[in-house]
Design an enzyme around this catalytic site. Structure first.
Site, PDB file in Angstrom:
ATOM      1  N   ASN A 112       0.823  -1.204   0.000  1.00 24.48           N
ATOM      2  CA  ASN A 112       0.000   0.000   0.000  1.00 24.48           C
ATOM      3  C   ASN A 112       0.858   1.256   0.000  1.00 24.48           C
ATOM      4  OD1 ASN A 112      -2.116  -1.705   0.103  1.00 24.48           O
ATOM      5  ND2 ASN A 112      -2.609  -1.372   2.263  1.00 24.48           N
ATOM      6  N   VAL A 113       0.256   2.307  -0.541  1.00 21.75           N
ATOM      7  CA  VAL A 113       0.960   3.578  -0.653  1.00 21.75           C
ATOM      8  C   VAL A 113       0.321   4.620   0.268  1.00 21.75           C
ATOM      9  CG1 VAL A 113       1.710   3.119  -3.026  1.00 21.75           C
ATOM     10  CG2 VAL A 113      -0.495   4.247  -2.646  1.00 21.75           C
ATOM     11  N   HIS A 158       5.867  -0.326  -2.700  1.00 27.23           N
ATOM     12  CA  HIS A 158       5.381   0.400  -3.876  1.00 27.23           C
ATOM     13  C   HIS A 158       5.360   1.908  -3.687  1.00 27.23           C
ATOM     14  CE1 HIS A 158       3.210  -3.535  -5.269  1.00 27.23           C
ATOM     15  NE2 HIS A 158       4.484  -3.528  -5.564  1.00 27.23           N
ATOM     16  N   CYS A 217       8.102  21.256  -8.786  1.00 30.41           N
ATOM     17  CA  CYS A 217       9.133  20.996  -7.772  1.00 30.41           C
ATOM     18  C   CYS A 217       9.447  22.265  -6.979  1.00 30.41           C
ATOM     19  CB  CYS A 217      10.393  20.498  -8.466  1.00 30.41           C
ATOM     20  SG  CYS A 217      11.808  20.281  -7.374  1.00 30.41           S
ATOM     21  N   PRO A 220     -11.385 -12.164   2.434  1.00 30.35           N
ATOM     22  CA  PRO A 220     -12.731 -12.721   2.237  1.00 30.35           C
ATOM     23  C   PRO A 220     -12.852 -13.533   0.949  1.00 30.35           C
ATOM     24  CG  PRO A 220     -12.749 -10.312   2.029  1.00 30.35           C
ATOM     25  CD  PRO A 220     -11.372 -10.699   2.439  1.00 30.35           C
ATOM     26  N   ALA A 256     -10.318  -7.983   6.988  1.00 24.19           N
ATOM     27  CA  ALA A 256      -9.063  -7.781   7.724  1.00 24.19           C
ATOM     28  C   ALA A 256      -9.281  -7.535   9.218  1.00 24.19           C
ATOM     29  CB  ALA A 256      -8.296  -6.611   7.102  1.00 24.19           C
TER      30      ALA A 256
HETATM   31  P1  NAD Z   1      -5.707  -5.697  -5.022  1.00 23.18           P
HETATM   32  O1  NAD Z   1      -6.635  -4.546  -5.208  1.00 23.18           O
HETATM   33  O2  NAD Z   1      -5.146  -6.373  -6.198  1.00 23.18           O
HETATM   34  O3  NAD Z   1      -6.457  -6.815  -4.138  1.00 23.18           O
HETATM   35  C1  NAD Z   1      -7.213  -6.491  -3.024  1.00 23.18           C
HETATM   36  C2  NAD Z   1      -7.470  -7.757  -2.231  1.00 23.18           C
HETATM   37  O4  NAD Z   1      -8.071  -7.372  -0.996  1.00 23.18           O
HETATM   38  C3  NAD Z   1      -8.425  -8.751  -2.890  1.00 23.18           C
HETATM   39  O5  NAD Z   1      -7.869 -10.036  -2.810  1.00 23.18           O
HETATM   40  C4  NAD Z   1      -9.693  -8.659  -2.031  1.00 23.18           C
HETATM   41  O6  NAD Z   1     -10.356  -9.910  -1.919  1.00 23.18           O
HETATM   42  C5  NAD Z   1      -9.130  -8.253  -0.704  1.00 23.18           C
HETATM   43  N1  NAD Z   1     -10.054  -7.537   0.169  1.00 23.18           N
HETATM   44  C6  NAD Z   1     -11.070  -6.707  -0.148  1.00 23.18           C
HETATM   45  N2  NAD Z   1     -11.663  -6.228   0.951  1.00 23.18           N
HETATM   46  C7  NAD Z   1     -10.994  -6.749   2.007  1.00 23.18           C
HETATM   47  C8  NAD Z   1     -11.123  -6.621   3.428  1.00 23.18           C
HETATM   48  N3  NAD Z   1     -12.048  -5.840   3.993  1.00 23.18           N
HETATM   49  N4  NAD Z   1     -10.257  -7.310   4.210  1.00 23.18           N
HETATM   50  C9  NAD Z   1      -9.308  -8.116   3.676  1.00 23.18           C
HETATM   51  N5  NAD Z   1      -9.144  -8.269   2.339  1.00 23.18           N
HETATM   52  C10 NAD Z   1      -9.981  -7.588   1.523  1.00 23.18           C
HETATM   53  O7  NAD Z   1      -4.574  -5.134  -4.094  1.00 23.18           O
HETATM   54  P2  NAD Z   1      -3.070  -5.587  -3.881  1.00 23.18           P
HETATM   55  O8  NAD Z   1      -2.976  -7.056  -3.796  1.00 23.18           O
HETATM   56  O9  NAD Z   1      -2.582  -4.737  -2.793  1.00 23.18           O
HETATM   57  O10 NAD Z   1      -2.244  -5.219  -5.179  1.00 23.18           O
HETATM   58  C11 NAD Z   1      -2.349  -4.217  -6.084  1.00 23.18           C
HETATM   59  C12 NAD Z   1      -1.658  -2.874  -5.975  1.00 23.18           C
HETATM   60  O11 NAD Z   1      -2.617  -1.987  -5.479  1.00 23.18           O
HETATM   61  C13 NAD Z   1      -0.517  -2.646  -5.052  1.00 23.18           C
HETATM   62  O12 NAD Z   1       0.569  -2.389  -5.843  1.00 23.18           O
HETATM   63  C14 NAD Z   1      -0.831  -1.333  -4.290  1.00 23.18           C
HETATM   64  O13 NAD Z   1       0.208  -0.409  -4.457  1.00 23.18           O
HETATM   65  C15 NAD Z   1      -2.029  -0.821  -4.943  1.00 23.18           C
HETATM   66  N6  NAD Z   1      -3.094  -0.174  -4.148  1.00 23.18           N
HETATM   67  C16 NAD Z   1      -2.863   0.413  -2.951  1.00 23.18           C
HETATM   68  C17 NAD Z   1      -3.904   0.974  -2.232  1.00 23.18           C
HETATM   69  C18 NAD Z   1      -3.624   1.601  -0.900  1.00 23.18           C
HETATM   70  O14 NAD Z   1      -2.522   2.096  -0.665  1.00 23.18           O
HETATM   71  N7  NAD Z   1      -4.575   1.562   0.033  1.00 23.18           N
HETATM   72  C19 NAD Z   1      -5.209   0.948  -2.737  1.00 23.18           C
HETATM   73  C20 NAD Z   1      -5.408   0.339  -3.993  1.00 23.18           C
HETATM   74  C21 NAD Z   1      -4.345  -0.217  -4.668  1.00 23.18           C
HETATM   75 ZN    ZN Z   2      13.318  19.685  -9.093  1.00 23.55          ZN
END
Ligand code: NAD
Ligand code: ZN
Length: 235
Positions: A88-89, A105, A134, A201, A218
């Site tokens: 996550n970012v 990431h 910048c 889930p 989660a």
């Molecule tokens: P993904 O979106 O590919 O998958 C999300 C997963 O979370 C799914 O498997 C889904 O079933 C599960 N999920 C949904 N609700 C849930 C809950 N309440 N509790 C537990 N699990 C739950 O995300 P990923 O695998 O992190 O990969 C993709 C990319 O998405 C990463 O590179 C990341 O940088 C980026 N991303 C980040 C954010 C953030 O920072 N919050 C948000 C969206 C995407």
């Molecule tokens: Zn600069």
């Protein structure tokens, strides 16, 4: 003492109101990945990409860490050898109090200058203009996140690999397990005899190698497993 490593994805922040990429209601249902999360898409239309990131920054600014983030932070405080490797970012793990956080990431609050290379945190949102400039040289900024087709930061990846190899318990929370090389980490842990737990889930490719699967959100899964983790790390 057991080393506990959490490996988290967008799903851990879903209950904080931040949409995931894949899965039900995911961002990719509404937006095109190749336009918004690739270097090519950015150079084609930096304004559009920045608008999208600023929208996500505003959503993250309003969000609060949830109990899943909080219980991970609490376990670190109580036990010490507890780590979070996150895709996550959004920075919510740090806001919940976790210090041992490895960001694979990047971070949505960090910007990088395409002219002078400056990297710094910029918390203003909404931004005054798209793309923002910048503060050092006036050059064009990009979000300091990893886009598709880009390499992961080497130091973060190495640390994540080491932690996965040496984990006693490896807990995968809310990741689809589809984005490589990050998705490799549960396999690295498993090969090195970690006890692998998945909290999600929905079924993922990781489910089949997990020693234990909690088909829960989660927060629910973390509340359920926390007492057992607390016991193990106190050994
Ligand atoms: P993904 O979106 O590919 O998958 C999300 C997963 O979370 C799914 O498997 C889904 O079933 C599960 N999920 C949904 N609700 C849930 C809950 N309440 N509790 C537990 N699990 C739950 O995300 P990923 O695998 O992190 O990969 C993709 C990319 O998405 C990463 O590179 C990341 O940088 C980026 N991303 C980040 C954010 C953030 O920072 N919050 C948000 C969206 C995407
Ligand atoms: Zn600069």
């Amino acid at each position: 003492m057991a080393r506990i490593v959490f490996f988290t994805g967008a799903g851990v922040s879903a209950e904080s109101g931040i949409p995931t990429f894949r899965g039900k209601g995911g961002l990719w249902e509404k937006f095109k990945v190749e336009e918004l999360a690739t270097p090519e898409g950015f150079f084609r239309n930096p304004k559009k990409v920045w608008e999208w990131y600023d929208m996500r920054r505003q959503a993250v600014a309003k969000a609060q860490p949830n109990d899943a983030h909080r219980l991970m932070a609490r376990l670190e405080e109580e036990c010490g050898d507890v780590w979070v490797i996150t895709q996550n970012v959004d920075g919510l793990h740090q806001r919940a109090g976790s210090k041992n956080v490895i960001e694979l990431h990047g971070n949505i609050w960090r910007v990088r200058c395409l002219d002078c290379g400056a990297v710094y945190y910029e918390y203003t949102t909404p931004l005054p203009e798209y793309p923002p400039k910048c503060k050092e040289c006036g050059g064009m900024l990009r979000p300091d996140v990893v886009w598709f087709g880009e390499p992961l930061p080497m130091d973060a990846l190495e640390r994540a690999w080491d932690l996965s190899r040496t984990a006693d318990i490896f807990v995968v929370v809310g990741t689809s397990g589809l984005v490589y090389p990050a998705a490799q980490l549960p396999y690295v842990a498993k090969e090195n005899d970690a006890y692998v737990v998945e909290i999600n889930p929905e079924e993922t490719p990781i489910s089949s190698i997990a020693d234990e699967v909690l088909r829960e959100k989660a927060t629910v899964g973390m509340r359920e497993i926390y007492p057992r983790l607390r016991e193990r790390c106190g050994e």
